[in-house]
Structures are given as C-alpha cells and as structure tokens.
Motif scaffolding. Structure first.
Motif, PDB file in Angstrom:
ATOM      1  N   ASP A  75      -2.671   2.021  10.791  1.00 31.14           N
ATOM      2  CA  ASP A  75      -1.542   1.502  11.563  1.00 31.14           C
ATOM      3  C   ASP A  75      -1.526  -0.018  11.604  1.00 31.14           C
ATOM      4  O   ASP A  75      -0.469  -0.645  11.494  1.00 31.14           O
ATOM      5  CB  ASP A  75      -1.592   2.038  13.000  1.00 31.14           C
ATOM      6  CG  ASP A  75      -1.346   3.535  13.073  1.00 31.14           C
ATOM      7  OD1 ASP A  75      -0.762   4.074  12.117  1.00 31.14           O
ATOM      8  OD2 ASP A  75      -1.735   4.153  14.080  1.00 31.14           O
ATOM      9  N   VAL A  76      -2.695  -0.625  11.787  1.00 27.67           N
ATOM     10  CA  VAL A  76      -2.747  -2.084  11.964  1.00 27.67           C
ATOM     11  C   VAL A  76      -2.725  -2.839  10.637  1.00 27.67           C
ATOM     12  O   VAL A  76      -2.695  -4.071  10.630  1.00 27.67           O
ATOM     13  CB  VAL A  76      -3.993  -2.498  12.779  1.00 27.67           C
ATOM     14  CG1 VAL A  76      -3.965  -1.852  14.145  1.00 27.67           C
ATOM     15  CG2 VAL A  76      -5.286  -2.161  12.044  1.00 27.67           C
ATOM     16  N   GLY A  77      -2.758  -2.120   9.518  1.00 28.33           N
ATOM     17  CA  GLY A  77      -2.602  -2.774   8.222  1.00 28.33           C
ATOM     18  C   GLY A  77      -3.879  -3.118   7.502  1.00 28.33           C
ATOM     19  O   GLY A  77      -3.872  -3.963   6.595  1.00 28.33           O
ATOM     20  N   LEU A  78      -4.991  -2.473   7.851  1.00 26.87           N
ATOM     21  CA  LEU A  78      -6.256  -2.793   7.189  1.00 26.87           C
ATOM     22  C   LEU A  78      -6.188  -2.555   5.691  1.00 26.87           C
ATOM     23  O   LEU A  78      -6.752  -3.315   4.903  1.00 26.87           O
ATOM     24  CB  LEU A  78      -7.390  -1.949   7.795  1.00 26.87           C
ATOM     25  CG  LEU A  78      -8.773  -2.125   7.144  1.00 26.87           C
ATOM     26  CD1 LEU A  78      -9.280  -3.550   7.326  1.00 26.87           C
ATOM     27  CD2 LEU A  78      -9.768  -1.128   7.727  1.00 26.87           C
ATOM     28  N   PHE A  79      -5.474  -1.504   5.270  1.00 27.39           N
ATOM     29  CA  PHE A  79      -5.443  -1.142   3.860  1.00 27.39           C
ATOM     30  C   PHE A  79      -4.288  -1.776   3.091  1.00 27.39           C
ATOM     31  O   PHE A  79      -4.208  -1.624   1.870  1.00 27.39           O
ATOM     32  CB  PHE A  79      -5.383   0.388   3.716  1.00 27.39           C
ATOM     33  CG  PHE A  79      -6.550   1.095   4.314  1.00 27.39           C
ATOM     34  CD1 PHE A  79      -7.807   1.012   3.753  1.00 27.39           C
ATOM     35  CD2 PHE A  79      -6.406   1.841   5.475  1.00 27.39           C
ATOM     36  CE1 PHE A  79      -8.890   1.654   4.307  1.00 27.39           C
ATOM     37  CE2 PHE A  79      -7.467   2.496   6.052  1.00 27.39           C
ATOM     38  CZ  PHE A  79      -8.723   2.402   5.472  1.00 27.39           C
ATOM     39  N   ASP A  80      -3.392  -2.481   3.773  1.00 27.27           N
ATOM     40  CA  ASP A  80      -2.226  -3.057   3.096  1.00 27.27           C
ATOM     41  C   ASP A  80      -2.610  -4.001   1.954  1.00 27.27           C
ATOM     42  O   ASP A  80      -2.082  -3.877   0.840  1.00 27.27           O
ATOM     43  CB  ASP A  80      -1.331  -3.787   4.101  1.00 27.27           C
ATOM     44  CG  ASP A  80      -0.655  -2.820   5.063  1.00 27.27           C
ATOM     45  OD1 ASP A  80      -1.173  -1.709   5.245  1.00 27.27           O
ATOM     46  OD2 ASP A  80       0.383  -3.188   5.632  1.00 27.27           O
ATOM     47  N   PRO A  81      -3.499  -4.971   2.176  1.00 30.99           N
ATOM     48  CA  PRO A  81      -3.859  -5.870   1.074  1.00 30.99           C
ATOM     49  C   PRO A  81      -4.515  -5.147  -0.092  1.00 30.99           C
ATOM     50  O   PRO A  81      -4.343  -5.550  -1.253  1.00 30.99           O
ATOM     51  CB  PRO A  81      -4.837  -6.849   1.731  1.00 30.99           C
ATOM     52  CG  PRO A  81      -4.529  -6.791   3.180  1.00 30.99           C
ATOM     53  CD  PRO A  81      -4.144  -5.366   3.433  1.00 30.99           C
ATOM     54  N   ILE A  82      -5.269  -4.083   0.214  1.00 30.93           N
ATOM     55  CA  ILE A  82      -5.911  -3.319  -0.851  1.00 30.93           C
ATOM     56  C   ILE A  82      -4.857  -2.664  -1.730  1.00 30.93           C
ATOM     57  O   ILE A  82      -4.937  -2.693  -2.966  1.00 30.93           O
ATOM     58  CB  ILE A  82      -6.859  -2.263  -0.254  1.00 30.93           C
ATOM     59  CG1 ILE A  82      -7.968  -2.940   0.553  1.00 30.93           C
ATOM     60  CG2 ILE A  82      -7.456  -1.385  -1.351  1.00 30.93           C
ATOM     61  CD1 ILE A  82      -8.861  -1.969   1.310  1.00 30.93           C
ATOM     62  N   VAL A  83      -3.842  -2.087  -1.081  1.00 30.46           N
ATOM     63  CA  VAL A  83      -2.763  -1.452  -1.835  1.00 30.46           C
ATOM     64  C   VAL A  83      -2.035  -2.482  -2.694  1.00 30.46           C
ATOM     65  O   VAL A  83      -1.751  -2.261  -3.876  1.00 30.46           O
ATOM     66  CB  VAL A  83      -1.778  -0.753  -0.885  1.00 30.46           C
ATOM     67  CG1 VAL A  83      -0.562  -0.250  -1.649  1.00 30.46           C
ATOM     68  CG2 VAL A  83      -2.475   0.409  -0.174  1.00 30.46           C
ATOM     69  N   ARG A  84      -1.726  -3.634  -2.108  1.00 29.14           N
ATOM     70  CA  ARG A  84      -1.021  -4.673  -2.865  1.00 29.14           C
ATOM     71  C   ARG A  84      -1.854  -5.152  -4.046  1.00 29.14           C
ATOM     72  O   ARG A  84      -1.329  -5.380  -5.137  1.00 29.14           O
ATOM     73  CB  ARG A  84      -0.663  -5.838  -1.934  1.00 29.14           C
ATOM     74  CG  ARG A  84       0.487  -5.535  -0.995  1.00 29.14           C
ATOM     75  CD  ARG A  84       0.996  -6.789  -0.329  1.00 29.14           C
ATOM     76  NE  ARG A  84       0.071  -7.264   0.694  1.00 29.14           N
ATOM     77  CZ  ARG A  84       0.146  -6.920   1.976  1.00 29.14           C
ATOM     78  NH1 ARG A  84       1.084  -6.090   2.389  1.00 29.14           N
ATOM     79  NH2 ARG A  84      -0.712  -7.402   2.852  1.00 29.14           N
TER      80      ARG A  84
END
Length: 478
Positions: A75-84
């Motif tokens: 929810d807080v975006g921990l994995f967002d940079p990994i996905v990008r």
C-alpha cells in the motif's frame, strides 16, 4: 477399524473440498467431528480441539500479522521502484521481458497471496507482451512457477500447513530449505531466459515507443478489498480481462472496470494514491530487510517478529487511528480466511491424532512400503508431493496425507522435519493446479485458455520442483 475410518475421513474431506460441496474451513471442522463420534470418542472432541488450537495459535498469529505487514508495504509503495526498475530493464527485448516477469512475480510473492501476485504481475507486464506480440502463455508459465517457489515462504501457506499438520516450527522447515529454494528460483530464471531467447528468436529485433516504458507502470497495489483496476482512455493500447479469486494462504480480489476487451488496459500503481508514503520509503525498506534477516537468523519466533513489524509499519506509516483501521480493514478478508483455516485445522489434526487414526494408517502404510524405501521416505514424500498437490488442494495434502507419510517415515527413523521440508518441493507445480483459484485470476487477466497454460507450464513446473527436491538432497537438507 480405525485404519478404514481414517482413510474414509480423509477421502470424504478430499471429495467434499475438491467437488466444492463444502468450504475447506467447514470440512476441516465438521467431517472430523462426525468421524470422532463414529469411532466412539465424541466426548473427547473438545479436548482434542483445545489442544490443537493451543498448538496452532503461533502459526495463526504469524500468518495474520505477515499478511497485514506485507499488505501495508504494498500500500505504501515499497515495491513501486522495484517494479519500475524491472520494466526499465525489460525495454523492448523479449528475453529481458520474460526474465523480468520471473523477477517481478518472485518479488511480489513476498506478500504470500497468489491472487495479488498474479494481479500485480499481469497488470504490469501484459501491455508489453501484447504490444510486442509475445506469447502470453509464456508470461503465465513464468509467473505461476516463480510464485510456486516463493509460495513456500512461512506465511505463504504450504509451509504453515506442513508445520500445522506435523506440529513443528515453520522456521525449522523453511530456513534450512532456503538454499534449495534459492536454487529453484535460479532455475525459474534460467527457464525464463531460455523461453525469452525463444521469443526473441521468433520475433526478431524489436523497437518500442519510449512512452510504453515510461508511462505509469500498470500494477495493482494492495491485497485487500477495495483495490480496483481502472480503464485507460480509449486508444491507449490493448489488454484487459477480469478476475477475482483466492490463492496462496489467503484471499485477494479486484474489481475490474467494464469495457471492451480490446480497448481496456490495466492502470494501477496510481502515483497519486493516498496510501503512498514516499518520505518513509527507506524506513519501510530497512524495516523489511531487518525483519527478514531476523527471521532467517531466528532472533525471535516468527510470530513475534511479524507482530512487532506490523505494529511498527502501521504506527509509523499511518499514525492516525482511522487510517490504521482502514488499512487493517482492507486486508481483513485475507486475515480471516487464513486464521480461520489454521484454527479449523486444529479440529482435523486433533481428531486424526487423538483418536489414533494416524498411527493405524501409518502402520498399514509402513507395511505396504518396501523396507528398502523406508529410509528414503523424505524423498518419496517429495516425489509424491508433485502429483498429489496438483490433483488435490494444499489442505487435502497437508492435513490429510502428510501426517500419514510422516508417521510412516518416523517408523524408519526419518524425522518429521525432513518429511515436512520435502513436502513443499511440489509447490511450483501446485500453483498451476486447476484446484488453485488464483490460477484462474492469472489466466483470466492474461486472456489465456487454462488448457493452453497447463500444457505449456506443466513440464517447466515439474522440472523446477525436481530441481528443488534434488538440491535439498544434495545439500543434506532432506
């Protein structure tokens, strides 16, 4: 008599859950209760259940707070940079895209929910596969197999079920298996590389408009109810599909916006979603690394680690009480399904053990197994886990079959821990089983026929499972 009744109880349980006449939780409670009365020990049912609940409470606590923790981290975006980063790595190279699919599925699988993993992976990678005309069955194969390896995490389901059924510590099963599972994950990446090379050879050198790579990545964030895949503006690309379901240790779901299939594209990972906490990114990353390191080093029991971790994650990221309640409510379905399954299993395992059914069935099984195979029951269990977890649910295998195999192995000096470790080797294949609801989320969102997925995936999943089993034997874990 107890032998016949024991097998009859297991068979009744399996038939009811495989034919979907009863839910696993109801079957785990009602069937053993009826058979406990049938063997004349109904007066002791309460003792069996209370003893089982006390034994399984730590496992239920671990699963509950692990789901909350990783749900909050998504929810807080921990994995967002990994996905990008993975999508930037993929560019327009089919080989990189397939390898990136394996990496993304493995990373997102940390939340322990198969449905969420498939929704995130497919919604992120589908536009690339579709735009480059790559084989979508390759995507579903790699995602399912990678998730199968990672599904062995203690909060993922199978390991917790094995620990529950055999009354051992989940950490004692999982931590020693890490090297073998790491080899299995490397095998998935190697298979992804091979499949990617085939796609690259088939499609040749490709180019892709930079906008496809740099546009907001298409990822569903959040494992609880209320998450939604929204429709992109007309003409932005192709894609689509719908799906809801449950998988892994819990349940997850998504509502998909209505629209024409060829005009619908997944748009998730909203960069403006209110749950993002970019200023706390490094705190969340450090907390997750510290939590996993403490688990591996066994500094404290896993339930305690996740209880503290979930409390810290909620308090720091959502200091306001209404926000904390909202996050807990978003993941409540997952928590309830998982904890309910564990406590219901206390009835099944308690009756199976307390009435003496397990011992009688094990004696019969020991007599049926050649003496030469007895000392190798762990390997036998690992091999049996492939077909048995494919043709039956994890509940059926771990609560119905594994205790019998464990008792048979114990008669030949094979420990319950070795049996439990070997039993998780078949999970890469299990995740493509028709009895796993999450796989229908995968093929539905990817718009792949289940039969096509099965025919393509089974051989790669079997190879991965055998790699895990062989690595466990070579490392002396099994």
């Amino acid at each position: 008599m107890l032998t016949v009744l024991g097998f009859a109880m297991i068979a009744t349980f399996l038939v009811l859950i495989m034919t979907k006449k009863m839910s696993p939780i109801a079957s785990l409670v009602l069937i053993p209760a009826l058979f406990c009365v049938a063997v004349g020990q109904g007066a002791k049912l309460g003792d069996y259940v209370i003893e089982g609940v006390g034994t399984l409470a730590p496992t239920a606590a671990m699963l509950m707070f692990a789901i909350v923790y990783f749900g909050v981290m998504i929810d807080v975006g921990l994995f967002d940079p990994i996905v990008r980063a993975i999508l930037r790595f993929c560019k327009a190279d089919p080989m990189r895209i397939v390898v990136g699919t394996a990496l993304l599925a493995a990373i997102v699988s940390l939340d322990g929910d198969g449905s969420t993993t498939f929704m995130i992976t497919v919604s992120a990678m589908y536009p690339l596969y579709k735009r480059l005309k790559m084989s979508l069955v390759v995507m579903t194969c790699v995602a399912a197999t990678a998730n199968g390896v990672m599904n062995t995490l203690p909060w993922g389901g199978p390991t917790a079920r094995a620990a529950t059924a055999l009354k051992v510590d989940a950490a004692d099963i999982f931590v020693p298996m890490i090297p073998a599972l790491a080899v299995g994950l490397l095998a998935v990446i190697l298979f992804a590389f091979v499949l990617g090379r085939r796609e690259r050879k088939r499609l040749g050198t490709l180019t892709l408009d930079e906008a496809l790579v740099t546009e907001p990545e298409t990822v569903l964030v959040g494992a609880g109810g209320g998450d939604r895949l929204t429709k992109a503006p007309r003409g932005t690309g192709t894609g689509g599909g719908t799906g809801t379901g449950t998988g892994g240790a819990g349940a997850g779901g998504a509502d998909v916006a209505e629209g024409d299939d060829e005009e619908q594209e997944f748009k998730g990972l909203d960069p403006d979603r209110p749950t993002l906490r970019p200023k706390l990114y490094w705190f969340n990353a450090g907390l997750t690394v510290a939590l996993l390191a403490a688990m591996i080093l066994e500094l404290m029991p896993i339930p305690v680690l996740f209880l503290i971790g979930a409390a810290l994650a909620l308090t720091v990221n959502f200091p306001r009480m209404p926000d904390q309640r909202a996050r807990i409510a978003a993941h409540a379905d997952n928590v309830l399904n998982v904890s309910g399954m564990v406590f219901a299993a206390a009835v099944f395992t308690g009756v199976l053990t307390g009435t003496g059914m397990v011992e009688h069935m094990a004696d019969w099984l020991v007599g049926a197994i050649p003496d030469a195979m007895g000392p190798h029951m762990a390997v036998v269990t690992g091999l049996l886990s492939l077909p048995l977890t494919y043709f039956m649910s994890n509940d059926g295998f771990y609560f119905g079959v594994l205790p019998v195999l464990a008792e048979a192995g114990a008669a030949h000096g094979v420990s319950h821990l070795e049996i439990a470790r070997a039993s998780i080797a078949g999970q890469p294949l299990h995740m493509s089983s028709p009895l796993v609801p999450a796989v229908y989320v995968l093929v539905g969102m990817a718009k792949v026929e289940f039969g096509d997925h099965t025919r393509f995936t089974v051989k790669w999943a079997v190879l991965t499972s055998l790699v895990v089993l062989c690595a466990g034997v070579l490392f002396g874990i099994i």
